[in-house]
Design an enzyme around this catalytic site. Structure first.
Site, mmCIF file in Angstrom:
data_model
loop_
_atom_site.group_PDB
_atom_site.id
_atom_site.type_symbol
_atom_site.label_atom_id
_atom_site.label_comp_id
_atom_site.label_asym_id
_atom_site.label_seq_id
_atom_site.Cartn_x
_atom_site.Cartn_y
_atom_site.Cartn_z
ATOM 1 N N GLN A 103 0.863 -1.178 0.000
ATOM 2 C CA GLN A 103 0.000 0.000 0.000
ATOM 3 C C GLN A 103 0.902 1.232 0.000
ATOM 4 O O GLN A 103 1.714 1.420 0.901
ATOM 5 C CB GLN A 103 -0.916 0.029 1.218
ATOM 6 C CG GLN A 103 -1.929 1.167 1.126
ATOM 7 C CD GLN A 103 -2.737 1.339 2.390
ATOM 8 O OE1 GLN A 103 -2.204 1.728 3.418
ATOM 9 N NE2 GLN A 103 -4.028 1.064 2.299
ATOM 10 N N HIS A 170 -3.320 4.351 -1.339
ATOM 11 C CA HIS A 170 -4.145 4.679 -0.179
ATOM 12 C C HIS A 170 -4.825 6.020 -0.416
ATOM 13 O O HIS A 170 -4.225 7.079 -0.263
ATOM 14 C CB HIS A 170 -3.288 4.724 1.073
ATOM 15 C CG HIS A 170 -4.081 4.653 2.355
ATOM 16 N ND1 HIS A 170 -5.425 4.948 2.432
ATOM 17 C CD2 HIS A 170 -3.710 4.310 3.629
ATOM 18 C CE1 HIS A 170 -5.848 4.793 3.678
ATOM 19 N NE2 HIS A 170 -4.821 4.407 4.420
ATOM 20 N N HIS A 173 -9.521 7.521 4.357
ATOM 21 C CA HIS A 173 -9.320 7.800 5.783
ATOM 22 C C HIS A 173 -8.712 9.160 6.085
ATOM 23 O O HIS A 173 -8.192 9.383 7.173
ATOM 24 C CB HIS A 173 -8.461 6.696 6.431
ATOM 25 C CG HIS A 173 -8.985 5.335 6.208
ATOM 26 N ND1 HIS A 173 -8.223 4.199 6.352
ATOM 27 C CD2 HIS A 173 -10.211 4.901 5.811
ATOM 28 C CE1 HIS A 173 -8.933 3.133 6.063
ATOM 29 N NE2 HIS A 173 -10.152 3.533 5.735
ATOM 30 N N TYR A 175 -6.130 10.694 4.503
ATOM 31 C CA TYR A 175 -4.726 10.900 4.164
ATOM 32 C C TYR A 175 -4.629 11.697 2.853
ATOM 33 O O TYR A 175 -5.635 12.171 2.332
ATOM 34 C CB TYR A 175 -3.999 9.560 4.123
ATOM 35 C CG TYR A 175 -4.008 8.870 5.474
ATOM 36 C CD1 TYR A 175 -3.419 9.469 6.584
ATOM 37 C CD2 TYR A 175 -4.638 7.637 5.651
ATOM 38 C CE1 TYR A 175 -3.437 8.853 7.830
ATOM 39 C CE2 TYR A 175 -4.664 7.019 6.899
ATOM 40 C CZ TYR A 175 -4.069 7.631 7.983
ATOM 41 O OH TYR A 175 -4.099 7.037 9.221
ATOM 42 N N ARG A 223 -7.806 2.322 -2.723
ATOM 43 C CA ARG A 223 -8.636 2.277 -1.520
ATOM 44 C C ARG A 223 -9.233 3.656 -1.279
ATOM 45 O O ARG A 223 -8.528 4.661 -1.315
ATOM 46 C CB ARG A 223 -7.819 1.843 -0.301
ATOM 47 C CG ARG A 223 -8.706 1.463 0.886
ATOM 48 C CD ARG A 223 -7.921 0.957 2.073
ATOM 49 N NE ARG A 223 -8.680 -0.079 2.770
ATOM 50 C CZ ARG A 223 -8.574 -0.329 4.079
ATOM 51 N NH1 ARG A 223 -7.724 0.341 4.826
ATOM 52 N NH2 ARG A 223 -9.305 -1.284 4.636
ATOM 53 N N GLY A 334 -9.000 -7.749 8.823
ATOM 54 C CA GLY A 334 -7.969 -7.030 9.548
ATOM 55 C C GLY A 334 -7.604 -7.703 10.849
ATOM 56 O O GLY A 334 -6.775 -8.600 10.917
ATOM 57 N N ARG A 335 -8.267 -7.284 11.911
ATOM 58 C CA ARG A 335 -7.843 -7.676 13.248
ATOM 59 C C ARG A 335 -7.918 -9.174 13.512
ATOM 60 O O ARG A 335 -7.106 -9.717 14.272
ATOM 61 C CB ARG A 335 -8.661 -6.892 14.282
ATOM 62 C CG ARG A 335 -8.255 -5.420 14.348
ATOM 63 C CD ARG A 335 -9.346 -4.550 14.946
ATOM 64 N NE ARG A 335 -10.416 -4.325 13.983
ATOM 65 C CZ ARG A 335 -11.612 -3.860 14.302
ATOM 66 N NH1 ARG A 335 -11.901 -3.575 15.553
ATOM 67 N NH2 ARG A 335 -12.528 -3.667 13.371
#
Length: 367
Positions: A103, A170, A173, A175, A223, A334-335
């Site tokens: 990414q 990316h 979010h 950025y 993304r 993810g987690r």
């Protein structure tokens, strides 16, 4: 629970073939001292490939720009040592039978002045404003924007050179790329600002520059998200029609797969339809879409730290249903993969009771 069969069907597009529909979501880990991913990082990604993940998307990696990242242990995607570290990661993942994309990341004004690794570098953004909309720095000049475009392209070329299977940009979010997308942080009156379509221009130029250097057959993933870090109610678009305006120039520029970041994949994006953001994106563009958001978790998101846990198999039935219906093509985890790198194999074999549930302790170590 029945094994979710759709999750384990092969995926094939014109530029990418995967053994299943499982993607490892990019998650910032910060275990790369001086920006160099070492052997433990290679082992970390190798475990997920060996555990059955079809495609790994790495944590965000800093492009060759002085203010691209915030923290001396965030991996970089430039410089001989960092790139050799990533080449070792690619080798480890491929030997385990997996595929992997980096990414490519610039944090924009998510970085604070004085942050490592380059404390003298100022944060940059389209209009010099913070995520809260407060004036902080000078806006980027068009010359500086072109330098950033070329920094993304340089990273894309290096990714192909060292053997990655594609790249992800990316653009989510809050950025840098997303700061161009979002009206609150993009107040420019030149060609990089204005209406929704004009605010995609920076991303379009990044995508086009990357395509030039990687050629026609190398996958480019973008993304994007509605929500921003610290602003979960933020929205780029309010309707399917606006989403189409937003996506069309990005799709035409050369995006092969859209990675649609949501916090809970099962929630509809707009009233009057059950489709989530990835579902709408796939319907509008006709291109493959990755969905994401709390698979295997019962709590909502990282801000509810005390409740941030799950059984490991939550929401699998609805996930399988959405995949069966073709709402989206791939699902990013993810987690659950932080706590259990063998999650895919355990689910495929019906051993969900053996899944190691996620707890926040998994965030403190690299395994």
């Amino acid at each position: 629970m029945n094994v979710p069969s759709a999750l384990f069907k092969p995926f094939t597009s014109d530029k990418l073939t995967l053994p299943n529909r499982i993607v490892m979501a990019p998650m910032t880990r910060g275990f790369s001292p001086n920006g160099v991913p070492g052997p433990e990082v290679a082992d970390y990604y190798r475990r997920r490939a060996a555990g059955g993940v079809g495609l790994i998307i790495t944590e965000g990696t800093g492009i060759n720009h002085a203010s691209s990242v915030s923290g001396e242990s965030i991996p970089l995607f430039h410089g001989e040592q960092s790139l050799q570290g990533w080449a070792n990661v690619v080798k480890a993942v491929h030997e385990a039978g997996g595929k992997i994309m980096p990414q490519l990341w610039h944090v924009g004004t998510a970085r604070r002045a004085g942050d490592l690794p380059n404390p003298d570098a100022h944060p940059v953004s389209p209009s010099g404003v913070s995520m809260a909309g407060e004036a902080a720095y000078e806006p980027l000049t068009e010359e500086e924007i072109q330098e950033l475009v070329q920094a993304y392209a340089q990273a894309a070329a290096e990714a192909k050179r060292i053997g990655f299977d594609g790249i992800e940009l990316h653009g989510a979010h809050g950025y840098l790329i997303d700061q161009f997308f979002w009206g609150q942080t993009n107040r420019r009156t030149d060609k990089y600002g204005g209406d929704l379509v004009s605010r995609t221009r920076f991303a379009v130029e990044v995508i086009e520059a990357c395509r030039v250097v990687v050629g026609p057959d190398f996958p480019i993933v973008l993304r994007f998200s509605q929500w921003k870090m610290g602003s979960y109610e933020a929205r780029l678009v309010e309707s399917p029609a606006e989403l189409e305006q937003f996506l069309q120039p990005l799709s035409e520029a050369g995006v092969d797969i859209f990675h649609c970041s949501t916090r809970r994949f099962w929630l509809p994006e707009f009233e009057g339809s059950d489709l989530n953001l990835a579902g709408w994106t796939r319907k509008i563009t006709g291109k493959p879409a990755i969905s994401v958001g709390s698979v295997g978790l019962e709590a909502e998101f990282v801000e509810r730290a005390a409740e941030n846990k799950g059984t490991g198999d939550a929401h699998l039935d609805i996930l399988n249903e959405k995949l069966e219906h073709g709402e989206f093509d791939l699902i990013a985890l993810g987690r659950v993969l932080l706590s259990d790198p063998e999650w895919p194999l355990k689910v495929q074999e019906g051993r969900t009771s053996d899944i190691i549930p996620f707890t926040n302790e998994a965030l403190t170590r690299l395994y």
